[in-house]
Design a protein around this motif. Structure first.
Motif, mmCIF file in Angstrom:
data_model
loop_
_atom_site.group_PDB
_atom_site.id
_atom_site.type_symbol
_atom_site.label_atom_id
_atom_site.label_comp_id
_atom_site.label_asym_id
_atom_site.label_seq_id
_atom_site.Cartn_x
_atom_site.Cartn_y
_atom_site.Cartn_z
ATOM 1 N N PRO A 94 0.808 -1.215 0.000
ATOM 2 C CA PRO A 94 0.000 0.000 0.000
ATOM 3 C C PRO A 94 0.844 1.269 0.000
ATOM 4 N N VAL A 95 0.241 2.361 -0.477
ATOM 5 C CA VAL A 95 0.928 3.636 -0.606
ATOM 6 C C VAL A 95 0.370 4.633 0.394
ATOM 7 N N ALA A 107 -8.607 10.992 -3.991
ATOM 8 C CA ALA A 107 -7.879 10.136 -3.046
ATOM 9 C C ALA A 107 -8.829 9.483 -2.054
ATOM 10 N N MET A 108 -9.793 10.239 -1.552
ATOM 11 C CA MET A 108 -10.784 9.688 -0.625
ATOM 12 C C MET A 108 -11.540 8.525 -1.262
ATOM 13 N N LEU A 109 -11.970 8.701 -2.516
ATOM 14 C CA LEU A 109 -12.730 7.647 -3.192
ATOM 15 C C LEU A 109 -11.868 6.426 -3.468
ATOM 16 N N VAL A 110 -10.592 6.637 -3.776
ATOM 17 C CA VAL A 110 -9.681 5.501 -3.963
ATOM 18 C C VAL A 110 -9.551 4.716 -2.662
ATOM 19 N N ALA A 111 -9.367 5.425 -1.548
ATOM 20 C CA ALA A 111 -9.214 4.752 -0.252
ATOM 21 C C ALA A 111 -10.468 3.982 0.122
ATOM 22 N N ALA A 112 -11.640 4.496 -0.258
ATOM 23 C CA ALA A 112 -12.891 3.794 0.040
ATOM 24 C C ALA A 112 -13.053 2.555 -0.829
ATOM 25 N N LEU A 117 -4.957 -0.793 -0.979
ATOM 26 C CA LEU A 117 -3.903 -0.044 -1.662
ATOM 27 C C LEU A 117 -3.420 1.176 -0.891
ATOM 28 N N VAL A 118 -4.122 1.545 0.192
ATOM 29 C CA VAL A 118 -3.831 2.817 0.861
ATOM 30 C C VAL A 118 -3.413 2.576 2.306
ATOM 31 N N ARG A 119 -2.178 2.962 2.625
ATOM 32 C CA ARG A 119 -1.620 2.817 3.974
ATOM 33 C C ARG A 119 -2.018 3.998 4.847
ATOM 34 N N HIS A 120 -1.789 5.203 4.352
ATOM 35 C CA HIS A 120 -2.232 6.437 4.999
ATOM 36 C C HIS A 120 -2.899 7.304 3.935
ATOM 37 N N LEU A 121 -3.850 8.126 4.376
ATOM 38 C CA LEU A 121 -4.563 9.038 3.488
ATOM 39 C C LEU A 121 -4.403 10.450 4.038
ATOM 40 N N VAL A 122 -4.031 11.393 3.160
ATOM 41 C CA VAL A 122 -3.891 12.792 3.563
ATOM 42 C C VAL A 122 -4.708 13.643 2.600
ATOM 43 N N LEU A 123 -5.619 14.446 3.157
ATOM 44 C CA LEU A 123 -6.521 15.276 2.363
ATOM 45 C C LEU A 123 -6.265 16.737 2.713
ATOM 46 N N LEU A 124 -5.692 17.475 1.781
ATOM 47 C CA LEU A 124 -5.442 18.901 1.955
ATOM 48 C C LEU A 124 -6.575 19.680 1.306
ATOM 49 N N GLU A 125 -7.315 20.434 2.121
ATOM 50 C CA GLU A 125 -8.423 21.236 1.612
ATOM 51 C C GLU A 125 -9.384 20.384 0.779
ATOM 52 N N GLY A 126 -9.800 19.270 1.351
ATOM 53 C CA GLY A 126 -10.747 18.387 0.688
ATOM 54 C C GLY A 126 -11.989 18.187 1.532
ATOM 55 N N GLU A 203 -18.925 6.909 0.936
ATOM 56 C CA GLU A 203 -17.541 6.493 0.697
ATOM 57 C C GLU A 203 -16.617 7.004 1.801
ATOM 58 N N TRP A 204 -16.799 8.257 2.211
ATOM 59 C CA TRP A 204 -15.958 8.817 3.258
ATOM 60 C C TRP A 204 -16.085 8.011 4.551
ATOM 61 N N GLU A 205 -17.287 7.619 4.889
ATOM 62 C CA GLU A 205 -17.488 6.888 6.136
ATOM 63 C C GLU A 205 -16.982 5.449 6.057
ATOM 64 N N ARG A 206 -16.669 4.972 4.847
ATOM 65 C CA ARG A 206 -16.102 3.627 4.687
ATOM 66 C C ARG A 206 -14.579 3.600 4.753
ATOM 67 N N VAL A 207 -13.932 4.745 4.657
ATOM 68 C CA VAL A 207 -12.468 4.784 4.629
ATOM 69 C C VAL A 207 -11.914 4.277 5.951
ATOM 70 N N THR A 208 -11.036 3.289 5.870
ATOM 71 C CA THR A 208 -10.450 2.703 7.080
ATOM 72 C C THR A 208 -9.009 3.128 7.306
ATOM 73 N N ALA A 209 -8.348 3.659 6.286
ATOM 74 C CA ALA A 209 -6.952 4.074 6.444
ATOM 75 C C ALA A 209 -6.850 5.231 7.432
ATOM 76 N N PRO A 210 -5.817 5.240 8.266
ATOM 77 C CA PRO A 210 -5.586 6.428 9.100
ATOM 78 C C PRO A 210 -5.476 7.659 8.202
ATOM 79 N N THR A 211 -6.211 8.705 8.575
ATOM 80 C CA THR A 211 -6.365 9.852 7.686
ATOM 81 C C THR A 211 -6.012 11.149 8.390
ATOM 82 N N LEU A 212 -5.318 12.020 7.662
ATOM 83 C CA LEU A 212 -5.052 13.380 8.125
ATOM 84 C C LEU A 212 -5.787 14.347 7.209
ATOM 85 N N VAL A 213 -6.608 15.222 7.788
ATOM 86 C CA VAL A 213 -7.223 16.292 7.017
ATOM 87 C C VAL A 213 -6.549 17.599 7.416
ATOM 88 N N VAL A 214 -6.155 18.378 6.407
ATOM 89 C CA VAL A 214 -5.397 19.611 6.622
ATOM 90 C C VAL A 214 -6.139 20.757 5.957
#
Length: 265
Positions: A94-95, A107-112, A117-126, A203-214
Motif C-alpha cells: 500500500p501507498v 484520493a478519498m474515493l480511492v481509499a474507500a 492499496l492505501v496505507r495512509h490518506l492525507v486530504l489537503l483542503e478536501g 464512501e468517506w465513512e467507509r475509509v479505514t486508512a488512518p487519515t489526516l485532514v489539513v
C-alpha cells in the motif's frame, strides 16, 4: 535537500486515455500525490523533494498536464480507476495517498474503493464533495478568460494575479510557437468539477486508512464544514494551518510539510 530528477512514466487508462506520472526514486512505501483542478503533478514537486528518502509519484490526472487533454470520461469513477492503475504500475503498495482539493476527493474515493492499496490518506483542503452549477460555470468563465497565448511565464503570472497559485499556473504552461498556453481545456475542467458536486458521505465513512485532514487558515471551507467532515471519518486527525489558502501546499509550504511529515512518520 537533494534534488532528484523525476522519471517520466505513462499508464493507460481503461478507456485508452494516457495518464502521465513522474516518479522520484526512493525506498519505503511510495507517496502518491494528486493535484487539484486545473493543476498538475508539477506543483507538488517541492512537496515530493521534501521526502528525499521516499519514492514519490506525481500524477497528472486525466485532462491535466501531460495526460490526455480531452478525455471522453471525466466521471469520478474514471479518476479513481486511473489512480488504482498508477498504484498497480508503480508497485510496492500500500501507498501513502495524498491529494489536494479535487485530488483530495479522488484520493478519498480511492481509499474507500480499494482499502488494500492505501496505507495512509492525507486530504489537503478536501471534503465529501459539493458546489453548485453556478460556481462551476463561474470557474469555467474564469479559466476561459485567460488572455492566451501568453508572451512569457512572467507575464502569465502577473496576468493571473501574481500570487503562489498564479506562479504555479505560469510554470505549468506549455510552450508553443505562438506563446504559452494552459495544459488543460476549460470545458473539460467544468465537466470534471461538476462530477464532484454529489456529496460522497457513504464512501468517506467507509475509509479505514488512518487519515489526516489539513486546512489552510484562509481555505475554502467553513469551520462547520471542516468539523462535520472530520467527525464523520473513522480514524481522522485534523490539522489547521496558521497560514495558507486553499492552495496551502504553495503558500504555506513549510507548515504543510511539517504536518505531512509528522503524520507519515
Amino acid at each position: 535537500m537533494h534534488a532528484r530528477t523525476p522519471k517520466r512514466r505513462e499508464v493507460r487508462a481503461r478507456d485508452g486515455a494516457r495518464i502521465a506520472c513522474a516518479v522520484l526514486d526512493g525506498t519505503g512505501p511510495p507517496i502518491v500525490l494528486l493535484h487539484g483542478l486545473a493543476g498538475s503533478g508539477r506543483e507538488f514537486l517541492p512537496t515530493a523533494r521534501a521526502f528525499p528518502e521516499r519514492r514519490v509519484v506525481l500524477v497528472d490526472q486525466r485532462g491535466h498536464g501531460a495526460s490526455t487533454t480531452l478525455p471522453a470520461d471525466v466521471s469520478r469513477e474514471a479518476f479513481v480507476d486511473d489512480v488504482v492503475r498508477v498504484i498497480d504500475a508503480v508497485g510496492n503498495s500500500p501507498v501513502d495517498l495524498v491529494g489536494q482539493s479535487m485530488g483530495a476527493h479522488t484520493a478519498m474515493l480511492v481509499a474507500a474503493a480499494r482499502p488494500d492499496l492505501v496505507r495512509h490518506l492525507v486530504l489537503l483542503e478536501g471534503n465529501e464533495g459539493g458546489g453548485t452549477a453556478e460556481e462551476h460555470e463561474a470557474l469555467g468563465d474564469f479559466l476561459r478568460s485567460w488572455p492566451v497565448p501568453f508572451a512569457g511565464r512572467e507575464q502569465a503570472a502577473k496576468a493571473l494575479g501574481g500570487g503562489p497559485l498564479a506562479r504555479a499556473w505560469a510554470a505549468d504552461l506549455a510552450a508553443t510557437a505562438d506563446g504559452f498556453v494552459p495544459r488543460f481545456d476549460a470545458d473539460v475542467m467544468v465537466r470534471a468539477i461538476t462530477a464532484v458536486a454529489t456529496p460522497r458521505w457513504d464512501e468517506w465513512e467507509r475509509v479505514t486508512a488512518p487519515t489526516l485532514v489539513v486546512y489552510g487558515r484562509d481555505g475554502m471551507f467553513t469551520e462547520h464544514q471542516r468539523a462535520s467532515f472530520a467527525a464523520r471519518g473513522r480514524d481522522v486527525a485534523r490539522v489547521d494551518l496558521s497560514t495558507g489558502s486553499h492552495d496551502a501546499h504553495l503558500d504555506a509550504f513549510d507548515e504543510w510539510i511539517r504536518a505531512l511529515a509528522g503524520f507519515l512518520a
